[in-house]
Design an enzyme around this catalytic site. Sequence first.
Site, PDB file in Angstrom:
ATOM      1  N   TYR A  28     -40.195  -4.778  10.471  1.00 37.19           N
ATOM      2  CA  TYR A  28     -40.617  -5.282   9.169  1.00 37.19           C
ATOM      3  C   TYR A  28     -41.438  -6.566   9.266  1.00 37.19           C
ATOM      4  CZ  TYR A  28     -36.067  -7.370  10.241  1.00 37.19           C
ATOM      5  OH  TYR A  28     -35.007  -7.969  10.875  1.00 37.19           O
ATOM      6  N   ASP A 281     -47.904 -19.106   4.674  1.00 37.75           N
ATOM      7  CA  ASP A 281     -47.934 -18.119   5.767  1.00 37.75           C
ATOM      8  C   ASP A 281     -47.854 -16.687   5.254  1.00 37.75           C
ATOM      9  OD1 ASP A 281     -45.185 -18.359   5.138  1.00 37.75           O
ATOM     10  OD2 ASP A 281     -44.588 -17.852   7.172  1.00 37.75           O
ATOM     11  N   CYS A 330     -36.153 -19.642 -12.084  1.00 30.95           N
ATOM     12  CA  CYS A 330     -36.825 -18.627 -11.271  1.00 30.95           C
ATOM     13  C   CYS A 330     -38.313 -18.909 -11.093  1.00 30.95           C
ATOM     14  CB  CYS A 330     -36.629 -17.257 -11.909  1.00 30.95           C
ATOM     15  SG  CYS A 330     -37.538 -15.921 -11.118  1.00 30.95           S
TER      16      CYS A 330
END
Length: 420
Positions: A28, A281, A330
């Site tokens: 992954y 990244d 959130c």
Amino acid sequence: MKNELAIRRPFSLLVKPASADCNLRCRYCFYLDRSELYPERTVHRMSAAVLETMIRKFMALPMPRYAFGWQGGEPTLMGLDFFKRVTELQSRYGRSGAIVANGLQTNATLITPDMARHFSKYSFLLGVSLDGPPELHDPSRQRLTGGGSHADVMRGIDCLRGAHTDFNILALVSSANVAHASLVYRYLCDQGAFYHQYIPCVEFDAAGRPQSFAIDGVAWGEFLCALFDAWFAADTRRVSIRLFDSILAYLVDGARNICHMGRDCRQYFVVEYNGDVYPCDFFVVPDLRIGNITTMEWRDALESGTYREFGRRKSCLHSDCEICRYLGICQGDCLKHRQDGAHPVASDLSRLCLGWQRFFDHSLPRFRELAAVIRKERQAAMPPAPLVPEPAFDGGKSPGRNDPCPCGSGRKYKKCCLRA
């Protein structure tokens, strides 16, 4: 003015000294294909010149703290001498009293006792990737030559423990372990690891379809609820889970100390092996290349239109977010998790939205209870305010400014209790 800008917006560096090169082939891994950005080389290693330029320019800025994160790929491919050079340069260019923090994310399979001792000596904090017991870890985290890496990771952890190197565990939550939150949590605790970080695996193919190993919002929500229940039952003061710590920091202090809870994505810069600079990244892509640190200054990167525009994306929210009761905490989730077709779109809903709602419904009342306890404990731990004696009165008159203070200190009244 430009130096003041650097102070107003402190940032950290996330350095990829070996780029996407790695000795494992985790199924992954989102960064492995970044090597395609640099097809002219098959092996990518940061040069001594790039390393020195990056550190020198960074530590010339007037900031209270200089934080370096070393990632990959696998950063320990650089070897011990590289990290000795890192700390030597930080010592050379750091001004007196400067605080330098080094973090390193590793699969730990290449850690040696000497390397561990160096990291310990210079107070590196290591993050070790471990997805749980062998049966959950090995199918996803494979050696380059084949076979699972769990045993090699544990050998690396033994080296870190032997050198008293601080480390925490990063577990990637994928389709392999998402249904086993309690098992993963208990396994890590049984290994004596009490600092955990859990990262959702959200990856898409070129057509924008979720990869087979990715998780959806429902699965993520159930994982977090089970993890929270296992932690809250007895471990709130024993085990640190980064997400949970960050929620408490928000509830207690209003702090947003992890990236996806922030309102602006301008928190760090990625530095690739050759000095190329990117804003994140997860978004090391040609369109977001800001420049190269060998030919620009950090203040130029801070003022870059590319960087400003990238930061602005976080606040481009879906209409459902604008009316959500959990928006305050959130903030629409990580940009990487907002997907529409083959390309992330800032204003789309996070793939994990339903999971976050499920988790907050389940946990926030108890988080608020714990936050209230923390506030009370802080208040109780504060030193009591000094008692100020009432001035003595003689014949209905208060003492004069130059009279001895009636508290008995021996000082004049104007130099003592009058000032209180």
